[in-house]
Design a protein around this motif. Structure first.
Motif, short mmCIF file in Angstrom:
data_model
loop_
_atom_site.label_atom_id
_atom_site.label_comp_id
_atom_site.label_asym_id
_atom_site.label_seq_id
_atom_site.Cartn_x
_atom_site.Cartn_y
_atom_site.Cartn_z
N ILE A 137 1.70 -5.11 -8.38
CA ILE A 137 2.66 -5.06 -6.86
C ILE A 137 2.01 -4.02 -6.23
CG2 ILE A 137 5.48 -3.96 -6.00
CD1 ILE A 137 5.87 -4.66 -9.70
N HIS A 138 2.00 -4.23 -4.56
CA HIS A 138 1.85 -3.30 -3.61
C HIS A 138 3.03 -3.21 -3.32
CE1 HIS A 138 -2.28 -4.26 -4.07
NE2 HIS A 138 -1.88 -5.97 -4.78
N ASN A 139 2.83 -2.01 -2.55
CA ASN A 139 4.50 -1.10 -1.95
C ASN A 139 4.09 0.03 -1.41
OD1 ASN A 139 6.40 0.06 -0.64
ND2 ASN A 139 7.10 1.36 -2.98
N TYR A 140 3.58 -0.50 0.47
CA TYR A 140 2.54 0.33 1.52
C TYR A 140 2.20 -0.10 2.41
CZ TYR A 140 -1.68 -3.07 1.64
OH TYR A 140 -2.48 -3.78 1.05
N GLY A 141 2.09 0.32 3.83
CA GLY A 141 2.09 -0.01 5.08
C GLY A 141 3.21 0.40 5.68
N HIS A 142 3.71 1.39 5.44
CA HIS A 142 5.60 1.67 5.61
C HIS A 142 5.79 2.03 7.58
CE1 HIS A 142 5.91 1.47 1.95
NE2 HIS A 142 7.79 0.96 2.10
N GLY A 143 4.19 2.50 8.01
CA GLY A 143 4.06 3.36 8.88
C GLY A 143 5.19 5.03 9.23
N GLY A 144 5.65 5.23 10.47
CA GLY A 144 6.79 6.13 10.31
C GLY A 144 8.47 6.05 9.57
N ALA A 145 8.59 5.07 8.96
CA ALA A 145 9.26 4.59 8.57
C ALA A 145 9.04 4.70 6.58
CB ALA A 145 9.78 3.38 8.89
N GLY A 146 8.44 5.50 6.22
CA GLY A 146 8.38 6.02 4.67
C GLY A 146 9.64 6.33 4.42
N ILE A 147 10.62 7.56 4.70
CA ILE A 147 11.41 8.35 4.46
C ILE A 147 12.94 7.57 4.60
CG2 ILE A 147 13.23 10.00 5.09
CD1 ILE A 147 10.64 10.98 3.13
#
Length: 336
Positions: free
Chosen positions: A299-309
């Motif tokens: 399961i992939h969960n990445y690539g949120h840019g500056g919106a991770g928080i």
């Protein structure tokens, strides 16, 4: 019992691991990362909850993840853990050179902002519109250790190791949750990933109690109050892989902040920080199709840019939902 590995110990990886243990308390889970708090990219984030478009990610998904994160941070702010997690409700000014400002709303669509008065607008001579709004702010240097403690107390394990390929993990785990952020550029050969370099200055200025954000064209300047220091930002240099502080960028950033609040000239610099946001055309949050070469599922969960928080808790919930579907032997091959 399923054996699970979470790759990455930033806010995306740790929140995914914690939420997995919340749903499956007896599961065998290990977080593997080359860096742990306080050395992750997440530790240096300004960490203001502000939901906005993330590339081509469907807006309904971004809003869903943002709503769930809002609820989590709101509940945490008014809980006994607020002091240790260092999550707080903050209010302040957001001004823009765009005269058509859109008032901010919270997860229920309720108005959490008001337009600035004519007298207030005079404080920001470069702006044409503005609002006073309320949101949540996270001190990641405390929040990540809080997540880690919660994870460990629930029986989670950690391994400090650099992974060069997921092939290394296939024989050892039945399920891999890939939260490796920008490292997926090398780990998976994901050429859609690129850095957006950000530089911030932390200063000691206890007299600053409100937040200030000024958006002039594509340039955003922010001043975020915190329990330990005040964060001055920022920069967003797409495609720049340089992790070293830049004196020219730092000086220009400090000058912009002082134009908003001249009292910052009297502040003491605590430290400078540079981080690379993991940007992508869209957030990758999906179950990888089953491979004939391995029984391990990813399961992939990445690539949120500056919106991770802003999205982390909601994205972690989607990871848990995908995992639940997998354990229920349902078919999940489509992208979210």
């Amino acid at each position: 019992m399923k054996t699970i590995c979470v790759v990455g110990a930033g806010v995306i990886g740790l929140s995914s691991a914690v939420r997995i243990l919340d749903r499956f308390p007896n599961i065998d889970i290990t977080v593997i990362a080359d860096k742990f708090t306080p050395h992750t990219t997440s530790d240096g984030a300004g960490a203001l909850l502000e939901v906005y478009a993330v590339g081509d990610t469907p807006l309904e998904l971004v809003q869903k993840w943002g709503n769930e994160t809002w609820d989590h941070l709101k509940n945490l702010t008014f809980s006994v853990d607020a002091g240790s997690a260092r999550v707080q409700q903050v209010s302040g000014y957001w001004v823009s050179s765009d005269p058509q400002v859109i008032l901010k709303t919270n997860r229920d669509g309720e108005n959490i902002s008001r337009r600035l008065t004519r007298e207030e607008m005079q404080l920001f001579p470069q702006a044409k519109s503005g609002q006073f709004f309320t949101t949540y702010l996270v001190d990641c240097t405390s929040y990540l250790p809080w997540l880690m403690k919660r994870y460990i107390n629930k029986g989670g394990k950690i391994i400090n190791k650099t992974i060069q390929s997921l092939d290394e993990l296939y024989p050892l785990y039945e399920i891999i949750i890939n939260c490796s952020g920008l490292h997926s550029h090398q780990l998976l050969g994901d050429k859609e990933l690129f850095p957006a370099r950000g530089e911030t200055i932390r200063v000691i200025a206890p007299w600053i109690k409100q937040l200030y954000i000024q958006e002039i064209g594509e340039e955003i300047t922010y001043i975020l109050p915190g329990s330990k220091n005040v964060v001055l930002g920022g920069t967003c240099q797409k495609g720049n892989w340089d992790k070293e502080c830049n004196q020219k960028d730092r000086s220009a950033l400090f000058e912009r902040c002082c134009q908003i609040l001249p009292s910052l000239k009297m502040a003491t610099v605590d430290y400078n920080w540079v981080g690379l946001r993991p940007c992508r055309s869209r957030v990758r949050l999906e179950m990888e199709p089953r491979s004939a070469h391995t029984k391990c599922r990813v399961i992939h969960n990445y690539g949120h840019g500056g919106a991770g928080i802003a999205l982390h808790w909601g994205c972690a919930q989607t990871v848990v939902d995908l995992l639940q579907d997998l354990m229920n032997n349902t078919s999940i091959n489509s992208k979210l």
